[in-house]
Design a protein around this motif. Structure first.
Motif: not given
Length: 283
Positions: A134-140, A144-151
């Motif tokens: 998620f972090g690589y595909m959405n570097p912007e 906390d946004e990445v955390h929500l998607r991972v969770e």
């Protein structure tokens, strides 16, 4: 029933299936509206999922559409009357609607088939793998946004790890197993997780090896989610504009055949585990 601001994919699918039944019966929307005592605008809202519909109305429509498939009718009634709010609802307003639709689709699935070419299927991903992806595909995205998607992705695993798991059959290309998304150590943990999950009675993992000759399905990443009846199956595809839900009869049959073909070309489950184990030892 009140109007919905944004119907879920499941609500929209119910409306679509009612429209398909009407069209198969050769009735106009105005004729169907008169059967329910509503106007054409209200009928359009029902068939688009904007307005809900009761069990009585679903059965009345099915009877007047000469639909004799009791299993289909019962499934549509359940779609219309199930008001349960799943765990994914806590993310409404914080994650895109497609994330919630995918979780709801999984929740109601009778089985799931995946074909993964570049990345490990989401249901088999470790937390570290998903976070790196998620972090690589959405570097912007902030953390906390990445955390929500991972969770959210980790919670979706309940469909194959929970108390009542669904049958899960996945085909993974060797490319997805070899790409070190989160580094060598994390990749080893990811491969170990695939090995562990592949031992479960309801999970089957097959691998397409690089050595396979004449494999032209490298672009065929897909998710096939089984419905209560085959007509209500759904294919999930990644599209340039976002996640696409495919539900036409012709497309469903096309992807069923494609999955069978890819599965037949893959290694056996035992051969696949041996290959994954070998790749893990190389790291």
């Amino acid at each position: 029933m009140g109007r919905r601001q944004q119907p879920t994919a499941r609500q929209a699918r119910l409306g679509l299936e009612l429209r398909k039944l009407r069209e198969a019966a050769g009735l106009k929307a105005t004729e169907a509206a008169s059967l329910l005592g509503v106007n054409s605008v209200q009928m359009s809202q029902i068939e688009s999922g904007i307005s809900g519909v009761s069990e009585q109305r679903v059965r009345r429509l099915a009877a007047n559409y000469a639909c004799s498939d009791e299993r289909l009718i019962d499934a549509l009634v359940l779609m219309a009357t199930d008001r349960a709010r799943g765990w994914w609802e806590e993310y409404r307003g914080t994650l895109p609607a497609a994330y919630l639709d995918l979780a709801e689709l999984d929740h109601h699935a009778t089985y799931r088939h995946d074909v993964a070419i570049i990345h490990v299927p989401g249901l088999l991903q470790t937390e570290k793998y998903a976070r790196a992806l998620f972090g690589y595909m959405n570097p912007e995205f902030p953390s906390d946004e990445v955390h929500l998607r991972v969770e959210h992705r980790m919670k979706r695993r309940v469909v194959i790890e929970g108390a009542d798991p669904i049958p899960y059959d996945t085909v993974i290309h060797e490319a997805a197993l070899r790409i070190n998304v989160a580094g060598r150590a994390a990749s080893r943990v990811q491969l170990d997780r695939i090995l562990e999950m592949s031992e479960a009675a309801h999970i089957t993992v097959r691998v397409i090896p690089f050595a396979l000759d004449d494999f032209a399905g490298a672009g065929s990443t897909m998710v096939h989610v089984g419905g209560p009846v085959p007509r209500l199956d759904t294919i999930v595809r990644d599209a340039p504009h976002g996640t696409a839900f495919v539900d036409s009869a012709a497309q469903l049959e096309h992807f069923r055949k494609l999955f069978r073909k890819v599965k037949e070309e893959a290694l056996t489950p035992k051969q696949s585990r041996d290959l994954v184990h070998r790749l893990a030892k190389e790291l």
